[in-house]
Scaffold this motif. Sequence first.
Motif, PDB file in Angstrom:
ATOM      1  N   THR A   2      37.475   8.394  23.674  1.00 33.02           N
ATOM      2  CA  THR A   2      37.987   9.670  24.162  1.00 33.02           C
ATOM      3  C   THR A   2      37.237  10.053  25.441  1.00 33.02           C
ATOM      4  O   THR A   2      36.166   9.520  25.735  1.00 33.02           O
ATOM      5  CB  THR A   2      37.775  10.791  23.133  1.00 33.02           C
ATOM      6  N   SER A   3      37.838  10.992  26.169  1.00 34.21           N
ATOM      7  CA  SER A   3      37.212  11.411  27.420  1.00 34.21           C
ATOM      8  C   SER A   3      35.860  12.043  27.176  1.00 34.21           C
ATOM      9  O   SER A   3      34.942  11.917  27.980  1.00 34.21           O
ATOM     10  CB  SER A   3      38.116  12.408  28.143  1.00 34.21           C
ATOM     11  N   LEU A   4      35.739  12.728  26.039  1.00 25.46           N
ATOM     12  CA  LEU A   4      34.465  13.382  25.738  1.00 25.46           C
ATOM     13  C   LEU A   4      33.369  12.340  25.514  1.00 25.46           C
ATOM     14  O   LEU A   4      32.231  12.513  25.939  1.00 25.46           O
ATOM     15  CB  LEU A   4      34.645  14.260  24.492  1.00 25.46           C
ATOM     16  N   ARG A   6      33.424   9.444  26.868  1.00 25.15           N
ATOM     17  CA  ARG A   6      33.176   8.858  28.179  1.00 25.15           C
ATOM     18  C   ARG A   6      32.210   9.745  28.974  1.00 25.15           C
ATOM     19  O   ARG A   6      31.307   9.263  29.628  1.00 25.15           O
ATOM     20  CB  ARG A   6      34.503   8.715  28.919  1.00 25.15           C
ATOM     21  N   LYS A   7      32.428  11.043  28.835  1.00 24.12           N
ATOM     22  CA  LYS A   7      31.524  12.008  29.483  1.00 24.12           C
ATOM     23  C   LYS A   7      30.108  11.787  28.956  1.00 24.12           C
ATOM     24  O   LYS A   7      29.142  11.704  29.712  1.00 24.12           O
ATOM     25  CB  LYS A   7      31.997  13.433  29.174  1.00 24.12           C
ATOM     26  N   ARG A  10      28.570   8.501  30.331  1.00 23.97           N
ATOM     27  CA  ARG A  10      28.200   8.575  31.755  1.00 23.97           C
ATOM     28  C   ARG A  10      26.975   9.462  31.946  1.00 23.97           C
ATOM     29  O   ARG A  10      26.084   9.140  32.720  1.00 23.97           O
ATOM     30  CB  ARG A  10      29.352   9.165  32.566  1.00 23.97           C
ATOM     31  N   LEU A 300      35.934  23.345  28.217  1.00 27.11           N
ATOM     32  CA  LEU A 300      36.234  22.690  26.938  1.00 27.11           C
ATOM     33  C   LEU A 300      36.748  23.714  25.942  1.00 27.11           C
ATOM     34  O   LEU A 300      37.736  23.497  25.240  1.00 27.11           O
ATOM     35  CB  LEU A 300      34.984  21.992  26.388  1.00 27.11           C
ATOM     36  N   GLU A 309      33.179  20.685  17.832  1.00 28.64           N
ATOM     37  CA  GLU A 309      33.381  19.532  18.723  1.00 28.64           C
ATOM     38  C   GLU A 309      32.444  19.613  19.929  1.00 28.64           C
ATOM     39  O   GLU A 309      31.850  18.616  20.335  1.00 28.64           O
ATOM     40  CB  GLU A 309      34.843  19.475  19.191  1.00 28.64           C
TER      41      GLU A 309
ATOM     42  N   ARG B 146      44.116  25.842  21.892  1.00 27.65           N
ATOM     43  CA  ARG B 146      44.291  24.394  21.756  1.00 27.65           C
ATOM     44  C   ARG B 146      45.773  24.019  21.745  1.00 27.65           C
ATOM     45  O   ARG B 146      46.181  23.032  22.338  1.00 27.65           O
ATOM     46  CB  ARG B 146      43.611  23.956  20.465  1.00 27.65           C
ATOM     47  N   ILE B 159      35.002  18.336  35.038  1.00 26.54           N
ATOM     48  CA  ILE B 159      33.761  17.714  34.545  1.00 26.54           C
ATOM     49  C   ILE B 159      33.350  16.659  35.568  1.00 26.54           C
ATOM     50  O   ILE B 159      34.086  15.685  35.780  1.00 26.54           O
ATOM     51  CB  ILE B 159      33.993  17.040  33.175  1.00 26.54           C
ATOM     52  N   SER B 161      31.339  14.295  35.624  1.00 27.69           N
ATOM     53  CA  SER B 161      31.081  12.911  35.210  1.00 27.69           C
ATOM     54  C   SER B 161      32.363  12.183  34.804  1.00 27.69           C
ATOM     55  O   SER B 161      32.299  11.025  34.402  1.00 27.69           O
ATOM     56  CB  SER B 161      30.078  12.896  34.059  1.00 27.69           C
ATOM     57  N   LEU B 162      33.503  12.854  34.902  1.00 29.04           N
ATOM     58  CA  LEU B 162      34.757  12.201  34.528  1.00 29.04           C
ATOM     59  C   LEU B 162      35.676  12.078  35.742  1.00 29.04           C
ATOM     60  O   LEU B 162      35.720  12.966  36.590  1.00 29.04           O
ATOM     61  CB  LEU B 162      35.459  13.003  33.429  1.00 29.04           C
ATOM     62  N   GLU B 166      40.429  10.952  33.654  1.00 26.33           N
ATOM     63  CA  GLU B 166      39.680  11.282  32.436  1.00 26.33           C
ATOM     64  C   GLU B 166      39.581  12.788  32.218  1.00 26.33           C
ATOM     65  O   GLU B 166      39.555  13.257  31.075  1.00 26.33           O
ATOM     66  CB  GLU B 166      38.285  10.661  32.499  1.00 26.33           C
ATOM     67  N   ASN B 167      39.505  13.546  33.309  1.00 25.27           N
ATOM     68  CA  ASN B 167      39.487  14.991  33.166  1.00 25.27           C
ATOM     69  C   ASN B 167      40.773  15.472  32.514  1.00 25.27           C
ATOM     70  O   ASN B 167      40.754  16.396  31.701  1.00 25.27           O
ATOM     71  CB  ASN B 167      39.301  15.662  34.527  1.00 25.27           C
ATOM     72  N   ALA B 169      42.655  13.550  30.612  1.00 23.08           N
ATOM     73  CA  ALA B 169      42.652  12.982  29.254  1.00 23.08           C
ATOM     74  C   ALA B 169      41.830  13.833  28.300  1.00 23.08           C
ATOM     75  O   ALA B 169      42.102  13.883  27.104  1.00 23.08           O
ATOM     76  CB  ALA B 169      42.108  11.557  29.287  1.00 23.08           C
ATOM     77  N   LEU B 170      40.837  14.507  28.852  1.00 21.03           N
ATOM     78  CA  LEU B 170      40.005  15.393  28.041  1.00 21.03           C
ATOM     79  C   LEU B 170      40.892  16.360  27.246  1.00 21.03           C
ATOM     80  O   LEU B 170      40.599  16.687  26.095  1.00 21.03           O
ATOM     81  CB  LEU B 170      39.078  16.172  28.979  1.00 21.03           C
ATOM     82  N   ASP B 173      43.606  14.335  24.921  1.00 19.43           N
ATOM     83  CA  ASP B 173      42.967  13.806  23.710  1.00 19.43           C
ATOM     84  C   ASP B 173      43.200  14.714  22.512  1.00 19.43           C
ATOM     85  O   ASP B 173      43.248  14.244  21.369  1.00 19.43           O
ATOM     86  CB  ASP B 173      41.438  13.676  23.913  1.00 19.43           C
TER      87      ASP B 173
END
Lengths: 787, 295
Positions: A2-4, A6-7, A10, A300, A309, B146, B159, B161-162, B166-167, B169-170, B173
């Motif tokens: 998941t992207s989280l 991946r975060k 990294r 988030l 989460e 959500r 973010i 780092s993404l 990916e941002n 996809a965050l 997801d």
Amino acid sequence: MTSLMRKLSRELWQLRGQMLSIALVVATGIMTVVTMRGSYETLVDAQQAYYRDMRFADVWASVKRAPEPLRREIEAMPGVAAVDTRVSYYATLDLEGLDAPAQGHFISLPEHGRPTVNDIRLRSGRYIAPGTSDEVILSENFAHERGLRPGNSIRAVINGRARDLDIVGIAISPEYTYAVPPGSLYPDDKRFGILWMSREVLGPAYDMDGAFNEVMLRLSPDANEDAVIARLDGLLDRYGGLGAYPRAEQPSHLILQGELDQNRVMGTAIPAVFLGVAAFLLNLVLGRLIRTQRGEIAVLKAFGYRDREVGLHYLLFALAAVVAGAILGSFAGVWLGQAYVNLYGKYFDFPNLQYQLSLPLLIAAIGVSLVAAIAGALAAVRHAIRLPPAEAMRPEAPARFHAGWLERTGLTAWLPSAGRMILRNLERKPIQSLLSSLGVSFSVAILVIGLFMFDGVKLMMDLQFRVIQREDLMLTFDEPLDAAVIDDLRHLKGVTRVEAFRAVPARLIAGQRDREVSINGMEPDGALRRIVAASGRVHPLQLEGVVLSELLAKKLHVTTGDSLLIEVLEGRRNKRTVEVVGVVEDFLGMSAYMNRFALQRLVGGPKMVSGGYLSVATDARRALEQELKNLPAVAGVASPASMLESFEKQLAESLFVAVGFLLAFASVIAVGVIYNGARISLAERGRELASLRVMGFRRSETVVLLLGEQAVITLLAIPIGWLLGYGLAIAVASSLQTETYRIPFVISPATYLISAGIALAAAIASGAIVKRRVDRLDLIAVLKTRE
Amino acid sequence: MLLRDRRNDMTWKAAYAHHTAAGMLLAIAAASNANKSAIRDIYMTAATGDTRQRPEPADARHEVVLSATGVSKIYRTGEVTVHALKDVSLELYAGELLVLLGASGSGKSTLLNILGGLDVVSSGQVQYRGKRLDTLDSDGLTEYRREHVGFVFQFYNLIPSLTARENVALVTDIAVRPMSPHEALELVGLKERLDHFPAQLSGGEQQRVAIARAVAKRPDVLLCDEPTGALDAETGKLVLSVLDRVNRETGTTTAIITHNAAIGGLGDTVVRMSSGEIVERRTNDVRASLDDITW
């Protein structure tokens, strides 16, 4: 992924330096548990199995000469499961290439079958054959040191007669895991060995046919040890019993148990410190990470990520450090544990003495690390969870500064503005600063406590071998000899001075309390042996009365001026009241000293001596030693100088290893705290520093601002660490107060200097790594980033 | 792929002439802009918007998606009490684009945060499709966000780092029926820059990634807080055109906060706030085109 996740991966990579330093702290904690507690468990299991297999005794008693049928009576005592008797004597060994003669402890073995109690385990060769007269089995450590093997022969002076003995086997025994020569406190495998010999040979040689001078008991599980000892003393009394003692006082067992216990204590105390530091560092690093990522947390949450989460995401940073640390620590711990257990393997004969990593222990260690890490991280993570999403969207309010108490005192007016900035930064977060200092101070304290042990032992040995034992050679006789022998000794070539001594086993009784010791009767005006206190002060020996070790006086609850009832345990077994004329604070054993002539009067009978302290001309020494070896009555010749030499060599070796470990331990903590502290300061204040650089400050000036804080923390940590180490050293010193030795409480200036120096070096190294980042600060990029 | 889909989509019929003009304007801007390819993308997609009509199922058009009734919000910080919202009532209809105007401190962000379930009321009621939001606890609000809400913020809040993909996809997801990140980024004209990190993107590009992130989960409500606030005029228009198009093409109920009155013309409804109250409410019969807007 998941992207989280991946975060996470990294950002873990981005924080790798900090994460690695924390993982190392965790790893060290887990490693110490796995090594120390793991080998403790392994060794205790091995020890127990060894004791069981060898039918290791529960109670020992020495006696002058008791008839063998007495054994029946001892066996009939309640609580006694098994009894064995034997004959044992000390004798001089004639070996090539030794300055001082070696001493052998001869112990009898049954010719048929094996001892019922205190069996031996053969490492090579064979058991003695019945009907042979000169076969002997040698203790392994001694054989190893002397390069002796089955098939070799060894010459010994047994009851005055030189005999060449055939070595048929090499063995070990739990009684002599550590073989401590009489009168010494430390094994000396080069000069002291155990020789097992047939009772049919050894008994007659010492006129012990149908008799024994040692008895060993194994007790039934429900036995009352004290009651058995009291009854045994009663039975042996009329045969010259020297007092029975339990396994807890058996010298070899005592040393081994002490070492094993030390592993257990160290395996708990050290990891506790490291996990505490790890928890603190995780709190620091995650706290900073979460403050930096307020906006990200808000996003988030705005997009519907649930609190748990988000919380789990940040907890995973802590878990990553623990998992990395656990893997590293487990492997290092097993490897080190293996090496450690192998070291002990010399003493135990187990073909498969393998370090066994106990899974429950590892799980417990990792579990506790996880709990500690989560505890440290949770405070920071809770902040992230609690952050309302709308509020998180706004940038964090700038830190509030005000003149702290130190500044209000006006004492800091002379400080340049850089100094004031450093001071305010420290005062703004006093708890974090204090905890950082405390963290670094642990590394100082670890070094103080580790090195102090060596300081203490060194002082103890210096005093013992340089101040108290000033003789060149110490002779002990098989049995007390007529005092006229002193004149004979005086006439030996090369002997410049002789001081006789008389050692008498006795029971000291003060009211309800009593203690069996050997009273040492010394020359009243002795120069070679004196009573010297820990302080170095010489206690004069008075005409009458007894001088006691402080510990002995404490155990008997007596002090100077009190009276004692002394019951002599040999000869006529006289009982007499004697005054305590002095109490001396010493480090070794529990001694009672008297004037030799006063002791003689107490014992009664003809004037006898047990041995002598000799001063010898250097050039005549070798010849004299040869001559002494051949004197029939001499049981042992000891040389304090060679004892000290072998001791110091051993000390230096263990010091080298210990310092290496302490250094690594201390560095891991100091680097962990200071490197992380500096990195966080840089993250928090990069903008400020870049602004200063834009205004024309030099790199070095901005570095001072950044690292000044860490420098103050380190400098503060040193005295705290000293204090902490001092306190812990007192605790350790008092916990190591055994009857055989007391580690004196001294901390040398070198210990203070080394501990401070290593903390400073770690701080400077950490600072240098962070300084490189300051040097690379991208001024424009930093200024462009949004607050 | 997007183009082909749209051409086949027969529910989108009428042409909007001004979209061509917007495309032209952007093309001119592109000549002087470093991000040529991005602009060209927007131009292309904006131009194809010509063949499309906004969704207009008659019933849905008047369905109330979000409503605030008599909402007040009081902040207490120390001894200071701030009435951020005073008895505010507002309705947001399905597919509508609402522009919320007001100076800073007028309470518009507070209102948006309350509608989005980021903040809670001090008094009054908030409903989403007839379901009370003001009685939900923080977990309930989390589930609401959500499932239903997409946010775009002034400072993008990507973010770092993404990557762009990916941002996005965050969010996909955790969404139930999301579009793919690739699709979402194509929608905002960034399919060429999928694997760039935020630091490698311009401000406008970052905001478009943020929009892609917000729309990728196919939210029922899209809430944008000063989406152009940190951007220059040209880039701001680019971003607005994307929001406008998303609203038209997907029918997502959208609310945009701005202090820039000129943007008001873009909305179906314009609400002006001042000192925590709604002081003006008007409906545009025809939404202005981007090239009519200047600031």
